[in-house]
Write a protein that holds these residues in place. Structure first.
Motif, mmCIF file in Angstrom:
data_model
loop_
_atom_site.group_PDB
_atom_site.id
_atom_site.type_symbol
_atom_site.label_atom_id
_atom_site.label_comp_id
_atom_site.label_asym_id
_atom_site.label_seq_id
_atom_site.Cartn_x
_atom_site.Cartn_y
_atom_site.Cartn_z
ATOM 1 N N ILE A 16 0.857 -1.197 0.000
ATOM 2 C CA ILE A 16 0.000 0.000 0.000
ATOM 3 C C ILE A 16 0.888 1.242 0.000
ATOM 4 N N ASN A 87 -3.675 5.849 -8.231
ATOM 5 C CA ASN A 87 -3.691 5.821 -6.767
ATOM 6 C C ASN A 87 -4.310 7.078 -6.162
ATOM 7 N N SER A 92 -7.891 2.403 -1.849
ATOM 8 C CA SER A 92 -6.986 1.393 -1.275
ATOM 9 C C SER A 92 -5.519 1.725 -1.523
ATOM 10 N N SER A 94 -3.359 0.352 -3.389
ATOM 11 C CA SER A 94 -2.560 -0.869 -3.271
ATOM 12 C C SER A 94 -2.006 -1.300 -4.622
ATOM 13 N N ILE A 176 3.065 -1.249 4.171
ATOM 14 C CA ILE A 176 2.822 0.146 3.768
ATOM 15 C C ILE A 176 4.138 0.784 3.340
#
Length: 324
Positions: A16, A87, A92, A94, A176
């Motif tokens: 992420i 993004n 999300s 991701s 992350i």
């Protein structure tokens, strides 16, 4: 066996991106700004590549290398920008494990190819200025084609090893990435173990690429400068420096930002600065390159007018024949 199964269960399947955390209104501003930047980058570099392809006057080694460099810029910026734009719109943010390492591989391989193309272009200018009489015999079509193939392939050959080594690291969470792309340093920080061997190999590849290519370019232009100083006429000096000025400007932008990234002093805002500097050499530099080459080069300024003007005249002539 149980430990292996446990590590397999804990391994991450996606990452992420933190990107640029901000309010929804600012996110919309970022989307618009980066979309316009991406569109202008594609348009400018595609115009140079098309002009070099279509205009017979530009069918020389220097412009052939420039056309390939522009195509490389398109590939370079496309390896990150579409995903970054997506993004901004995603909740999300991701990316799958495979897609992340594919982005890492393509972005750094194309970036490495840029460095090698700048070396090849510096070598071409060295031959043209320091050995003008032998230049046509040395820089043949076969040699130019070989250098282009070398420039496109060398980045993938060089960076495949660190990409594979980093992808083999165990990632057990968290997943992350404090970045807007799959950068190797944040990825290695997410690994379950601190693999000093992989870090050393990655650093060695970076050092080899940056120091090796930069030294080659500096030596080439040092010899060019010596040759220019020895020229008897001031007009020859001005013309030669004007030809090399665009190359030097692009080299300064590219290596200046990279050296700031890897050689700059530590600071409390290191992560934020890394994002800004990465944004500069991955987005701003490809945008500026077409402007630099077109503004500093008379042939490049005239080529689009010749090419597209000829096409417009051809279309008008064809339509008149149909009407008649």
């Amino acid at each position: 066996m149980s430990v292996s199964n446990q590590e397999h269960k804990l391994s991450v399947s996606h990452f992420i991106f933190m990107g640029f955390p901000s309010s929804p209104q600012r996110q919309l501003l970022y989307i618009g700004l980066f979309f316009v930047t991406y569109t202008l980058t594609l348009t400018g570099n595609a115009a140079i590549a098309c002009a070099v392809r279509a205009d017979r006057r530009l069918h020389t080694p220097m412009y052939n290398l420039l056309g390939n460099f522009s195509l490389l810029e398109i590939c370079y910026v496309t390896s990150t920008m579409p995903n970054m734009l997506a993004n901004f719109l995603s909740t999300s943010k991701s990316i799958s494990f495979v897609s992340c390492f594919a982005q890492f591989c393509f972005f750094f391989s194309f970036g490495c190819d840029e460095g090698f193309f700048l070396c090849i272009m510096a070598f071409d200018r060295y031959l043209a200025i320091c050995h003008p009489l032998h230049y046509p015999c040395i820089m043949t079509r076969q040699l130019c084609t070989g250098l282009v193939i070398f420039g496109w392939s060398c980045g993938f050959i060089l960076f495949i090893t660190p990409v594979v080594l980093i992808s083999w690291l165990p990632f057990c969470g968290p997943n992350i990435i404090n970045h807007f792309m799959c950068d190797p340093v944040p990825l290695m920080m997410l690994s379950c173990v601190e693999d000093t061997t992989t870090q050393s190999i990655y650093s060695a590849f970076n050092a080899f690429f940056m120091i090796g290519t930069l030294l080659f370019i500096l030596c080439s232009y040092a010899l060019v400068t010596l040759a220019v100083v020895r020229m008897p006429t001031a007009a020859g000096n001005h013309k030669t420096f004007s030809t090399c000025a665009s190359h030097l400007a692009v080299i300064t932008l590219f290596y200046g930002s990279i050296l700031m990234m890897y050689v700059g002093p530590e600071s409390g805002h290191m992560v934020k600065m890394q994002k800004i500097i990465t944004l500069f050499y991955s987005v701003i530099t490809p945008l500026c390159n077409p402007l630099i080459y077109s503004l500093r080069n008379k042939e490049m300024k005239a080529a689009p007018r010749r090419v597209f003007g000829t096409e417009i005249l051809f279309i008008k002539h064809k339509s008149n024949i149909v009407v008649i």
